[in-house]
Scaffold this motif. Structure first.
Motif, PDB file in Angstrom:
ATOM      1  N   VAL A 164      33.192 161.753  -5.958  1.00 25.32           N
ATOM      2  CA  VAL A 164      34.416 162.940  -5.787  1.00 25.32           C
ATOM      3  C   VAL A 164      34.483 163.817  -5.202  1.00 25.32           C
ATOM      4  N   LEU A 165      33.285 164.634  -5.562  1.00 21.03           N
ATOM      5  CA  LEU A 165      32.655 166.672  -5.173  1.00 21.03           C
ATOM      6  C   LEU A 165      32.834 166.347  -2.893  1.00 21.03           C
ATOM      7  N   LYS A 166      32.256 165.413  -3.039  1.00 24.16           N
ATOM      8  CA  LYS A 166      32.044 164.833  -1.344  1.00 24.16           C
ATOM      9  C   LYS A 166      33.707 164.694  -1.044  1.00 24.16           C
ATOM     10  N   LYS A 167      34.252 164.062  -1.521  1.00 24.16           N
ATOM     11  CA  LYS A 167      36.056 163.501  -0.869  1.00 24.16           C
ATOM     12  C   LYS A 167      36.156 165.016  -0.958  1.00 24.16           C
ATOM     13  N   THR A 168      36.511 165.618  -2.150  1.00 24.05           N
ATOM     14  CA  THR A 168      37.639 166.184  -2.276  1.00 24.05           C
ATOM     15  C   THR A 168      37.113 167.668  -1.216  1.00 24.05           C
ATOM     16  N   LEU A 169      35.968 167.784  -0.902  1.00 22.62           N
ATOM     17  CA  LEU A 169      35.628 168.828   0.012  1.00 22.62           C
ATOM     18  C   LEU A 169      35.448 168.023   1.557  1.00 22.62           C
TER      19      LEU A 169
ATOM     20  N   LEU B  15      40.160 168.330   1.411  1.00 21.71           N
ATOM     21  CA  LEU B  15      40.115 169.118   1.483  1.00 21.71           C
ATOM     22  C   LEU B  15      41.803 170.497   2.264  1.00 21.71           C
ATOM     23  N   ILE B  16      41.784 170.458   3.240  1.00 21.41           N
ATOM     24  CA  ILE B  16      43.268 171.032   3.948  1.00 21.41           C
ATOM     25  C   ILE B  16      44.301 170.469   3.741  1.00 21.41           C
ATOM     26  N   PRO B  17      44.417 169.398   2.834  1.00 27.59           N
ATOM     27  CA  PRO B  17      45.902 169.000   2.177  1.00 27.59           C
ATOM     28  C   PRO B  17      46.252 169.857   1.200  1.00 27.59           C
ATOM     29  N   ILE B  18      44.926 170.239   0.973  1.00 32.46           N
ATOM     30  CA  ILE B  18      44.361 170.507  -1.267  1.00 32.46           C
ATOM     31  C   ILE B  18      45.092 171.800  -0.468  1.00 32.46           C
ATOM     32  N   ILE B  19      45.113 172.468   0.304  1.00 28.08           N
ATOM     33  CA  ILE B  19      44.521 174.195   0.138  1.00 28.08           C
ATOM     34  C   ILE B  19      46.129 174.366   0.392  1.00 28.08           C
ATOM     35  N   ILE B  20      47.113 173.833   1.834  1.00 28.10           N
ATOM     36  CA  ILE B  20      48.025 173.670   1.702  1.00 28.10           C
ATOM     37  C   ILE B  20      49.088 173.510   0.795  1.00 28.10           C
TER      38      ILE B  20
ATOM     39  N   ILE C 289      43.399 172.494  -6.788  1.00 22.78           N
ATOM     40  CA  ILE C 289      44.729 172.428  -5.914  1.00 22.78           C
ATOM     41  C   ILE C 289      45.211 173.706  -7.170  1.00 22.78           C
ATOM     42  N   HIS C 290      44.969 173.275  -8.238  1.00 22.63           N
ATOM     43  CA  HIS C 290      45.694 174.463  -9.653  1.00 22.63           C
ATOM     44  C   HIS C 290      45.347 175.504  -9.519  1.00 22.63           C
ATOM     45  N   MET C 291      43.374 175.879  -9.038  1.00 21.50           N
ATOM     46  CA  MET C 291      43.141 177.354  -9.053  1.00 21.50           C
ATOM     47  C   MET C 291      43.667 178.184  -6.839  1.00 21.50           C
TER      48      MET C 291
END
Length: 307
Positions: A86-91, A96-101, A220-222
């Motif tokens: 999951v961490l690998k998929k998230t990063l 990761l780019i959509p998460i930051i946006i 995302i919350h962070m």
């Protein structure tokens, strides 16, 4: 049965509020001990927000973390997808780019709404402004770290972890997401913050369900909390700038949210397809083995008694 799980979903909220009270008095005592309060001057009796936040979130992480592992071992020890996967998929840049946006656009969109609320509902906005001065005015690096790291993880563990999972045992997924978002809004304790906390709760809840993990929603919350210190005031220098910022941030929010839902949804679909393929392969292997066994069995004509 539904009532049972509804009550269990409410329990984490009351535990958090109880821990907050305990942490408040502990932080006040620590503030007095460290000389932060003049015991002879009542007006100086202010709790150190850094100590309070550190105590509160640490206690929530420890207590609710143990509770989560005991109540939902399948989400911790017996996961279909490992934490590292999951961490690998998230990063992965696709995630990761959509998460930051998404995290940044959520904060900018919220600030845009609050900008217009402050213009048209000044009296309603006063109490909220006073509270937010505590967060934005604090220059303590430890306070910012608490609000941007430990805090989001603790809140995700409570609401998208405990509350949401309890609710999903008795209610449809969509209803569970809405109810936990309401609890998240109530947790923030005021109408203004509660309104946008509800929006946050829905978004974080959907991502948590889609990914079957607290890692993406926590990240995302962070980013959302950290963005509070990164939004330029120039974006709201006048009404035109405010409306432009509102439109752009909402557009980015929607696009990034849809991309993440598809990304984690597709990943889940791929995992299911892989598991079905693996099952089919095992069935074929068993059939092949059975055929070989049948081929090696002597026929009736070869039996000594028939000769």
């Amino acid at each position: 049965m539904k009532l049972k799980y509804l009550i269990l979903s409410l329990a984490p909220l009351f535990v958090c509020l109880s821990i907050s009270v305990i942490a408040y008095f502990a932080a006040f005592a620590m503030t007095v001990i460290t000389g932060g309060v003049d015991t002879m001057d009542i007006s100086s009796a202010m709790v150190n927000e850094t100590i309070f936040s550190l105590f509160r979130y640490t206690l929530v992480l420890i207590f609710c973390g143990l509770w989560y592992t005991k109540a939902f071992p399948e989400a911790v020890y017996f996961r279909k997808t490992s934490v590292s996967e999951v961490l690998k998929k998230t990063l992965n840049p696709k995630g990761l780019i959509p998460i930051i946006i998404l995290g940044y656009s959520i904060q900018i969109f919220t600030d845009s709404i609050l900008y217009f609320v402050s213009i048209y509902f000044k009296d309603f906005f006063v109490s909220y402004s006073e509270m937010m001065e505590i967060f934005e005015g604090s220059t303590s690096i430890f306070f910012i770290l608490c609000v941007c790291t430990i805090g989001p993880i603790a809140e995700e563990l409570v609401f998208r972890g405990l509350s949401l999972r309890y609710l999903m045992k008795a209610f449809p997924v969509s209803a569970s997401i809405v109810i936990q978002a309401l609890l998240f809004a109530l947790y923030h304790g005021n109408i203004v913050q509660g309104c946008y906390a509800f929006l946050f709760g829905v978004i974080f809840g959907v991502i948590a369900v889609k990914s079957d993990s607290l890692i993406p929603s926590s990240l995302i919350h962070m980013i959302t909390n950290a963005s509070l210190y990164l939004v330029p005031e120039k974006l709201f220098k006048n009404s035109i700038a405010g409306y432009t910022t509102l439109f752009i941030s909402l557009t980015l929010l929607i696009i990034s949210f849809i991309l993440l839902c598809r990304y984690f949804g597709n990943k889940a679909a791929v995992s299911k397809n892989d598991s079905h393929k693996a099952t089919a392969s095992e069935d074929d292997a068993h059939k092949a083995t059975a055929s070989e066994d049948d081929a090696h069995k002597p026929s009736e004509s070869d039996h000594p008694d028939n000769q």
